[in-house]
Scaffold this active site. Structure first.
Site, PDB file in Angstrom:
ATOM      1  N   ALA A  72       0.704  -1.159  -0.038  1.00 41.58           N
ATOM      2  CA  ALA A  72      -0.025  -0.073  -0.155  1.00 41.58           C
ATOM      3  C   ALA A  72       0.933   1.179  -0.057  1.00 41.58           C
ATOM      4  CB  ALA A  72      -0.852  -0.096   1.275  1.00 41.58           C
ATOM      5  N   THR A 113      -8.396   0.665   5.695  1.00 41.95           N
ATOM      6  CA  THR A 113      -8.305   1.468   6.903  1.00 41.95           C
ATOM      7  C   THR A 113      -9.360   2.071   7.464  1.00 41.95           C
ATOM      8  OG1 THR A 113      -7.166   3.517   7.255  1.00 41.95           O
ATOM      9  CG2 THR A 113      -7.976   3.218   5.171  1.00 41.95           C
ATOM     10  N   TYR A 137      -5.303   9.779   1.228  1.00 43.28           N
ATOM     11  CA  TYR A 137      -5.140   8.296   1.332  1.00 43.28           C
ATOM     12  C   TYR A 137      -6.348   7.578   1.716  1.00 43.28           C
ATOM     13  CZ  TYR A 137      -3.928   4.445   4.639  1.00 43.28           C
ATOM     14  OH  TYR A 137      -3.758   3.244   5.200  1.00 43.28           O
TER      15      TYR A 137
HETATM   16  N1  LIG Z   1       0.103   1.690   9.138  1.00 40.75           N
HETATM   17  C1  LIG Z   1      -0.936   1.957   9.435  1.00 40.75           C
HETATM   18  O1  LIG Z   1      -1.217   2.510  10.567  1.00 40.75           O
HETATM   19  C2  LIG Z   1      -2.438   1.411   9.029  1.00 40.75           C
HETATM   20  C3  LIG Z   1      -3.592   1.975   9.539  1.00 40.75           C
HETATM   21  C4  LIG Z   1      -4.741   1.491   8.670  1.00 40.75           C
HETATM   22  C5  LIG Z   1      -4.678   0.567   7.835  1.00 40.75           C
HETATM   23  N2  LIG Z   1      -3.449   0.194   7.272  1.00 40.75           N
HETATM   24  C6  LIG Z   1      -3.330  -0.667   6.067  1.00 40.75           C
HETATM   25  O2  LIG Z   1      -2.625  -1.915   6.455  1.00 40.75           O
HETATM   26  C7  LIG Z   1      -2.044  -2.364   5.284  1.00 40.75           C
HETATM   27  C8  LIG Z   1      -0.549  -2.657   5.473  1.00 40.75           C
HETATM   28  O3  LIG Z   1       0.170  -1.493   6.137  1.00 40.75           O
HETATM   29  P1  LIG Z   1       1.631  -1.554   6.793  1.00 40.75           P
HETATM   30  O4  LIG Z   1       1.541  -0.563   7.921  1.00 40.75           O
HETATM   31  O5  LIG Z   1       2.126  -2.841   6.784  1.00 40.75           O
HETATM   32  O6  LIG Z   1       2.408  -0.637   5.519  1.00 40.75           O
HETATM   33  P2  LIG Z   1       3.481  -0.375   5.280  1.00 40.75           P
HETATM   34  O7  LIG Z   1       4.588  -0.565   6.295  1.00 40.75           O
HETATM   35  O8  LIG Z   1       3.816   0.994   4.543  1.00 40.75           O
HETATM   36  O9  LIG Z   1       4.217  -1.471   4.087  1.00 40.75           O
HETATM   37  C9  LIG Z   1       3.588  -1.321   2.810  1.00 40.75           C
HETATM   38  C10 LIG Z   1       4.493  -1.888   2.012  1.00 40.75           C
HETATM   39  O10 LIG Z   1       4.015  -1.736   0.470  1.00 40.75           O
HETATM   40  C11 LIG Z   1       5.150  -1.720  -0.322  1.00 40.75           C
HETATM   41  N3  LIG Z   1       4.852  -1.244  -1.623  1.00 40.75           N
HETATM   42  C12 LIG Z   1       4.620   0.011  -1.949  1.00 40.75           C
HETATM   43  N4  LIG Z   1       4.208   0.278  -3.337  1.00 40.75           N
HETATM   44  C13 LIG Z   1       4.366  -0.968  -3.835  1.00 40.75           C
HETATM   45  C14 LIG Z   1       4.401  -1.591  -5.019  1.00 40.75           C
HETATM   46  N5  LIG Z   1       3.974  -0.579  -6.247  1.00 40.75           N
HETATM   47  N6  LIG Z   1       4.259  -2.929  -5.220  1.00 40.75           N
HETATM   48  C15 LIG Z   1       4.478  -3.671  -4.214  1.00 40.75           C
HETATM   49  N7  LIG Z   1       4.650  -3.462  -2.971  1.00 40.75           N
HETATM   50  C16 LIG Z   1       4.506  -1.849  -2.740  1.00 40.75           C
HETATM   51  C17 LIG Z   1       6.167  -0.709   0.458  1.00 40.75           C
HETATM   52  O11 LIG Z   1       7.320  -0.643   0.059  1.00 40.75           O
HETATM   53  P3  LIG Z   1       8.028   0.801   0.118  1.00 40.75           P
HETATM   54  O12 LIG Z   1       8.096   1.087   1.432  1.00 40.75           O
HETATM   55  O13 LIG Z   1       9.508   0.378  -0.488  1.00 40.75           O
HETATM   56  O14 LIG Z   1       7.206   1.694  -0.811  1.00 40.75           O
HETATM   57  C18 LIG Z   1       6.059  -1.413   1.724  1.00 40.75           C
HETATM   58  O15 LIG Z   1       7.035  -2.296   1.860  1.00 40.75           O
HETATM   59  C19 LIG Z   1      -2.066  -1.357   4.161  1.00 40.75           C
HETATM   60  O16 LIG Z   1      -3.016  -1.557   3.317  1.00 40.75           O
HETATM   61  C20 LIG Z   1      -2.367  -0.169   5.038  1.00 40.75           C
HETATM   62  O17 LIG Z   1      -3.130   0.806   4.100  1.00 40.75           O
HETATM   63  C21 LIG Z   1      -2.202   0.474   7.804  1.00 40.75           C
END
Ligand SMILES: NC(=O)c1ccc[n+]([C@@H]2O[C@H](COP(=O)([O-])OP(=O)(O)OC[C@H]3O[C@@H](n4cnc5c(N)ncnc54)[C@H](OP(=O)(O)O)[C@@H]3O)[C@@H](O)[C@H]2O)c1
Length: 298
Positions: A72, A113, A137
């Protein structure tokens, strides 16, 4: 069975990988038969989800039966000035994954989210409550959900909130990085629930392992998952420092006095009754999970 995990270097993807690789015993103890699966952990360099052809080739070559989309665009504030990129990753790429899943009869587990809501509720959000994102977002994530629903692909969408982990960047790690300051200001008028990514990772693996048939019968069905309980970012910060026994003064600040490019919901607590009932999920209280995370990591 072959399972593709996209965005595997992010917080959630890393936790899934951690459970699969390093805690086989723990998983076996909880009666998860992880040895029945081959996991393909990919990140942007190995598999860019914005490249439809690349995804098609990958799932064909590896005979993928389940996709867990952890990839994401999650930079909430930066998204305000990078709308096209956020839309490409959170919406268009989800449409590609959904189309391919439909075509190949793959089950898709997608993550969304709490920021799809406007935060005007006074009680925890149900899955069918009205969405009204306040940020780019949130808007692009909602578009991703809608694309998945439209595709009619098999699988589920799990909305989660305030994710942290020992992997990647998050609020817990930011607070600990600032621990040598004399005082900090943290907002107290945004209310939600933290989610330890490891708890969500475990739930996803349990759904795959114990409820595969159910998963196949759903079509982009939405579920909510966070830890149990409710707090503000202020409370969250207080508890992080308490657990780590760090003496620091934390001042309460209002969101209006801490302007950010993206508007955030004032209230985004998620109601988890549906996922608990449907998949028999046991969810830990947020303070307990935080303690667990801080006791052996960071
Ligand atoms: N973090 C939060 O607080 C939160 C809250 C609510 C929901 N969510 C949702 O939960 C899910 C997991 O979140 P997370 O916190 O694990 O996110 P994260 O740590 O930001 O991980 C997202 C990963 O996706 C990779 N990515 C980005 N563009 C990509 C592409 N084109 N192809 C393949 N991979 C790609 C990123 O790589 P790079 O870093 O190299 O770009 C990163 O490794 C997401 O759907 C997010 O929207 C997160």
């Amino acid at each position: 069975m072959n399972i593709l995990v996209t965005g595997a270097n992010g917080q959630l993807g890393s936790e899934i990988r951690y459970l699969v690789i390093n805690e086989k015993n723990v998983i076996q103890n909880s009666k998860l038969n992880i040895q029945n699966y081959n996991f393909y952990f990919t990140d942007k360099n190995k598999l860019d989800i914005t490249n439809k052809k690349e995804i098609e080739e990958f799932v064909n070559k590896n005979n993928i039966k389940i996709i867990i989309n952890c990839a994401a665009y999650t930079a909430v504030d930066k998204a305000e000035s990078e709308k096209e990129l956020a839309d490409l990753i959170n919406h268009k790429a989800v449409e590609y994954l959904a189309d391919i899943s439909k075509q190949k009869d793959i089950s898709l587990i997608h993550i969304s989210t709490d920021y799809v809501f406007d935060g005007k509720n006074y009680k925890p959000y149900n899955e069918n409550d009205k969405t009204n994102p306040q940020s780019i977002y949130g808007f692009t994530k909602l578009k991703g959900e809608e694309a998945l629903k439209k595709s009619n692909a098999k699988g589920i969408i799990i909305r989660t909130s305030w994710v942290y982990s020992s992997f990647g960047a998050n609020f817990v790690k930011t607070m600990l990085r600032l621990k040598d300051k004399k005082e900090l200001g943290v907002v107290f008028d945004q209310i939600g629930t933290p989610t330890y990514a490891r708890d969500l990772a475990k739930t996803i693996l349990e759904i795959v392992d114990k409820h595969y048939e159910k998963l196949n019968n759903f079509k982009a069905e939405i579920f909510h998952f966070s830890n149990e309980g409710v707090c503000s970012w202020y409370d969250f910060a207080k508890v992080i420092f308490e657990i780590k026994d760090i003496d620091i003064k934390i001042n309460l600040i209002e969101s209006k006095d801490y302007p950010t490019p993206a508007k955030r919901p004032h209230y985004s607590v998620l109601n988890k009754n549906k996922i608990k009932k449907e998949f028999n999920v046991k969810i830990p209280y947020w303070r307990e999970s935080l303690k667990r995370m801080l006791s052996y990591e960071v």
